[in-house]
Every structure is written in structure tokens, then in C-alpha cells.
Design a protein around this motif. Structure first.
Motif, short mmCIF file in Angstrom:
data_model
loop_
_atom_site.label_atom_id
_atom_site.label_comp_id
_atom_site.label_asym_id
_atom_site.label_seq_id
_atom_site.Cartn_x
_atom_site.Cartn_y
_atom_site.Cartn_z
N LEU A 92 0.80 -1.22 0.00
CA LEU A 92 0.00 0.00 0.00
C LEU A 92 0.83 1.26 0.00
N GLU A 93 0.30 2.25 -0.68
CA GLU A 93 0.83 3.59 -0.52
C GLU A 93 0.12 4.15 0.72
N THR A 94 0.87 4.74 1.60
CA THR A 94 0.30 5.31 2.82
C THR A 94 0.77 6.75 2.97
N VAL A 95 0.12 7.45 3.88
CA VAL A 95 0.54 8.79 4.25
C VAL A 95 0.70 8.80 5.77
N THR A 96 1.33 9.84 6.29
CA THR A 96 1.46 9.97 7.74
C THR A 96 0.41 10.96 8.23
N SER A 97 0.23 11.00 9.53
CA SER A 97 -0.75 11.91 10.10
C SER A 97 -0.35 13.37 9.90
N GLU A 103 -1.55 17.56 0.06
CA GLU A 103 -0.75 16.44 -0.45
C GLU A 103 -1.61 15.18 -0.61
N VAL A 104 -2.48 14.92 0.35
CA VAL A 104 -3.36 13.75 0.27
C VAL A 104 -4.29 13.88 -0.93
N ALA A 105 -4.87 15.05 -1.11
CA ALA A 105 -5.77 15.27 -2.25
C ALA A 105 -5.03 15.04 -3.56
N GLU A 106 -3.79 15.51 -3.64
CA GLU A 106 -3.00 15.33 -4.86
C GLU A 106 -2.73 13.84 -5.13
N ILE A 107 -2.42 13.08 -4.09
CA ILE A 107 -2.17 11.64 -4.26
C ILE A 107 -3.45 10.94 -4.71
N LEU A 108 -4.56 11.25 -4.06
CA LEU A 108 -5.83 10.61 -4.42
C LEU A 108 -6.19 10.88 -5.88
N VAL A 109 -5.99 12.09 -6.32
CA VAL A 109 -6.31 12.45 -7.71
C VAL A 109 -5.32 11.79 -8.68
N LYS A 110 -4.04 11.93 -8.40
CA LYS A 110 -3.01 11.44 -9.32
C LYS A 110 -3.08 9.92 -9.48
N ARG A 111 -3.27 9.21 -8.38
CA ARG A 111 -3.25 7.74 -8.41
C ARG A 111 -4.65 7.14 -8.63
N HIS A 114 -9.31 5.92 -3.81
CA HIS A 114 -10.48 6.41 -3.10
C HIS A 114 -10.22 6.52 -1.61
N SER A 115 -9.10 5.94 -1.16
CA SER A 115 -8.75 6.04 0.26
C SER A 115 -7.26 5.78 0.43
N LEU A 116 -6.74 6.25 1.56
CA LEU A 116 -5.34 6.03 1.92
C LEU A 116 -5.25 5.74 3.40
#
Length: 141
Positions: A92-97, A103-111, A114-116
Motif C-alpha cells: 500500500l501507498e500510505t501517508v502519515t498523520s 498532499e493527500v488530495a493530490e495523491i488521491l487524484v493522481k493515483r 479512493h482512500s489512503l
């Protein structure tokens, strides 16, 4: 630039998560999806996240078998043919708190996710979804 979108995702993520153990079965997964009206469930092994299962993963294998019935008693032989590990997304690709909402919005759009999962030092802390992001953007206008 809107300063509000530079805040950490921990401000909007879901913290009280429904999770599955990798040893549980798909009938249990479907039950949890329906009961809690969710679309993604983190999969844990010995308390650590190892994958993500989505309702779409289950629908793909059970469409012909009448998945997403309204009954809560599930007795589907198709579920006995597969395991959670076979259907879940691993690596999984994950993010930190501390990752920003931007940045989260950019990852969701680019990849086209629907969730991270939100993971700090190997520990699952929460989940952030496209719905969380949309609700956030609607709240700042």
C-alpha cells in the motif's frame, strides 16, 4: 493558496477504524462493509497493516453470485474459494498523520485512489477517503 489545506490530514481522517484480520473470511468482510456502510477496510496481520480490502474487490468476484444482498446472513460458496489475502491490495501507498490535506488530495487524484491508510512508524492511525476530502473542502467555503 488557501492556508487551511496545508493542515495535517490527522484533522480530517477517520480514527475509529473497522479492521479485518488477514485470517478472517470474506463473509465477515461483506458483513462489516454492510453493517458499517463503509467501502474500504484495512487488513491487519499481528496488528500491523498489510493490505486494504474494498467492497469493489468483493463485488468483482461475487457479482454473478448475487453480492450485496440485503440479508445479513451470508452463505456464499464463492467466498470459500478466495481469501482476504488473495483479494486485498498489498504494498500500500500510505501517508502519515502529518501529511497535509493538499498532499493527500493530490495523491488521491493522481493515483485515482479512493482512500489512503494513515500510518505513523508502522502503526495504523487512521484512514482518509475522497469523501473526507470533499467534506473538508465544502466546509471551508
Amino acid at each position: 493558496m488557501n492556508v487551511q489545506i496545508e493542515v495535517p490530514v490527522s484533522k480530517i481522517m477517520t480514527k475509529n477504524l473497522i479492521t479485518l484480520d488477514i485470517k478472517e473470511d470474506l463473509a465477515q468482510a461483506e458483513y462489516l462493509f454492510k453493517k458499517h456502510k463503509i467501502r474500504h477496510i484495512p487488513v491487519l496481520k499481528k496488528g500491523k497493516i498489510v493490505g486494504l480490502l474494498s467492497m469493489n474487490d468483493i463485488l468483482r468476484i461475487s457479482f454473478a453470485d448475487g453480492a450485496y444482498r440485503e440479508e445479513e446472513d451470508i452463505s456464499s460458496s464463492i467466498y470459500e474459494m478466495f481469501t482476504i489475502q488473495q483479494l486485498m491490495i498489498g504494498n500500500l501507498e500510505t501517508v502519515t498523520s502529518e501529511t497535509t490535506i493538499r498532499e493527500v488530495a493530490e495523491i488521491l487524484v493522481k493515483r485515482e485512489y479512493h482512500s489512503l491508510p494513515v500510518v505513523d512508524k508502522g502503526d495504523l492511525k487512521g484512514m482518509v477517503t475522497t469523501t473526507d476530502i470533499i467534506k473538508f473542502f465544502l466546509s471551508i467555503n
